[in-house]
Design an enzyme around this catalytic site. Sequence first.
Site, PDB file in Angstrom:
ATOM      1  N   LYS A  63      48.165  45.957  28.032  1.00 58.54           N
ATOM      2  CA  LYS A  63      48.011  45.039  29.157  1.00 58.54           C
ATOM      3  C   LYS A  63      49.321  44.298  29.362  1.00 58.54           C
ATOM      4  O   LYS A  63      49.819  43.627  28.458  1.00 58.54           O
ATOM      5  CB  LYS A  63      46.884  44.050  28.884  1.00 58.54           C
ATOM      6  CG  LYS A  63      46.742  43.002  29.977  1.00 58.54           C
ATOM      7  CD  LYS A  63      45.509  42.169  29.801  1.00 58.54           C
ATOM      8  CE  LYS A  63      45.456  41.076  30.854  1.00 58.54           C
ATOM      9  NZ  LYS A  63      44.234  40.279  30.730  1.00 58.54           N
ATOM     10  N   LYS A  92      46.593  48.538  31.917  1.00 57.14           N
ATOM     11  CA  LYS A  92      46.414  47.560  32.983  1.00 57.14           C
ATOM     12  C   LYS A  92      47.723  46.832  33.259  1.00 57.14           C
ATOM     13  O   LYS A  92      48.384  46.425  32.313  1.00 57.14           O
ATOM     14  CB  LYS A  92      45.347  46.572  32.536  1.00 57.14           C
ATOM     15  CG  LYS A  92      45.072  45.440  33.477  1.00 57.14           C
ATOM     16  CD  LYS A  92      44.074  44.529  32.856  1.00 57.14           C
ATOM     17  CE  LYS A  92      43.984  43.303  33.712  1.00 57.14           C
ATOM     18  NZ  LYS A  92      43.366  42.209  33.041  1.00 57.14           N
TER      19      LYS A  92
HETATM   20  C1  PBG Z   1      41.699  37.755  31.614  1.00 62.02           C
HETATM   21  C2  PBG Z   1      41.835  38.893  32.533  1.00 62.02           C
HETATM   22  C3  PBG Z   1      42.722  39.023  33.604  1.00 62.02           C
HETATM   23  C4  PBG Z   1      42.353  40.170  34.273  1.00 62.02           C
HETATM   24  C5  PBG Z   1      41.285  40.748  33.588  1.00 62.02           C
HETATM   25  N1  PBG Z   1      40.987  39.951  32.503  1.00 62.02           N
HETATM   26  C6  PBG Z   1      43.789  38.118  34.109  1.00 62.02           C
HETATM   27  C7  PBG Z   1      44.890  37.697  33.272  1.00 62.02           C
HETATM   28  O1  PBG Z   1      45.159  38.255  32.211  1.00 62.02           O
HETATM   29  O2  PBG Z   1      45.507  36.712  33.662  1.00 62.02           O
HETATM   30  C8  PBG Z   1      43.012  40.649  35.538  1.00 62.02           C
HETATM   31  C9  PBG Z   1      42.189  41.539  36.396  1.00 62.02           C
HETATM   32  C10 PBG Z   1      42.637  41.637  37.803  1.00 62.02           C
HETATM   33  O3  PBG Z   1      43.696  41.138  38.223  1.00 62.02           O
HETATM   34  O4  PBG Z   1      41.888  42.256  38.569  1.00 62.02           O
HETATM   35  N2  PBG Z   1      42.209  37.846  30.353  1.00 62.02           N
END
Ligand code: PBG
Length: 331
Positions: A201, A255
């Site tokens: 991520k 992601k």
């Molecule tokens: C939270 C999380 C996020 C997303 C999924 N879980 C945001 C972040 O890390 O700030 C993003 C998903 C999206 O943008 O659709 N930990």
Amino acid sequence: MTAAYPHLRLRRTRAAAWSRALHRETALTPADLIWPLFVTSGSGVEEPIASLPGVSRWSVDRIGQRAREAVSLGIPVLALFPNTPRDLRCETGREALNPDNLMCRAIKAVKDAVGADVGVLTDVALDPYTSHGQDGLVDAGGFVVNDATVEVLVGQSLNQAAAGADVIAPSDMMDGRVGAIRAALEGAGHHNVQIMAYAAKYASAFYGPFRDAVGSAGLLKGDKRTYQMDYGNAEEALREVAADLAEGADSVMVKPGLPYLDIVRRVKERFEVPVFAYQVSGEYAMIEAAAAAGAGDRDALVLETLTAFRRAGASGVLTYHAAHAARMING
Ligand code: PBG
């Protein structure tokens, strides 16, 4: 070994629709889609999210209807995200441990509505519960601390599993959390609760609308670069995936999605495990903005991008277009 032009004409198989259908290598089905849903408090509520046109927050009493919709569309799993009321957020995010929080009530609402016909995937991270919008506990200097956060994430995971979650999806990027969560799930008898690790991520500019959706956008100061990955790195993604698999993840996620298909492909080739990709909120918003500006055909953009994930090697895609895409595929 291949013929040469003109004996070789690659356009031959493209010349007619029947032949294009016959030769298509990658299929997209509703079973490849994971549908993220935002949950909010109150009842009878559908709250449109301005930065995600076409996506709403739903109150718990309206989640069951979404679950029935998923069943009828052939979407196998829902991903739930809560917009925790502001007064329940605090420094340590302890609402994440409340067995009666929005997330747990939404899990039960899905199970009450459709039983085992749909899986429930739950996000593990503290950002929807903290008053500072970070995914973990912060020290006096604002640094997100690892090990103490992992302890809370374990509690959050057990809380979700007890409410009926089928897939625990840690999105926090703390080191060691998958192993700790796996051990705790085993210890509590949740042998068949899966872990889909947000393994690779990245700290991304594509998460903006999501933070609006869960209400953390106005709270977050700074960024998440001390735990989410640098988008310049690929080898590091492979190390993250290796670690999460070694710790007991059943599947891994990359992601954001479309700008990171190279990572999806490398993970798939290296590890030969189920890899999922998250077409995140900013990607969704870009497609919607392009369509609204007349710069592209929405339906075509949706099907092309989602099929590209499958071609890159993804087993499935988390996408806010899930229901719409499933309807198109089902005709
Ligand atoms: C939270 C999380 C996020 C997303 C999924 N879980 C945001 C972040 O890390 O700030 C993003 C998903 C999206 O943008 O659709 N930990």
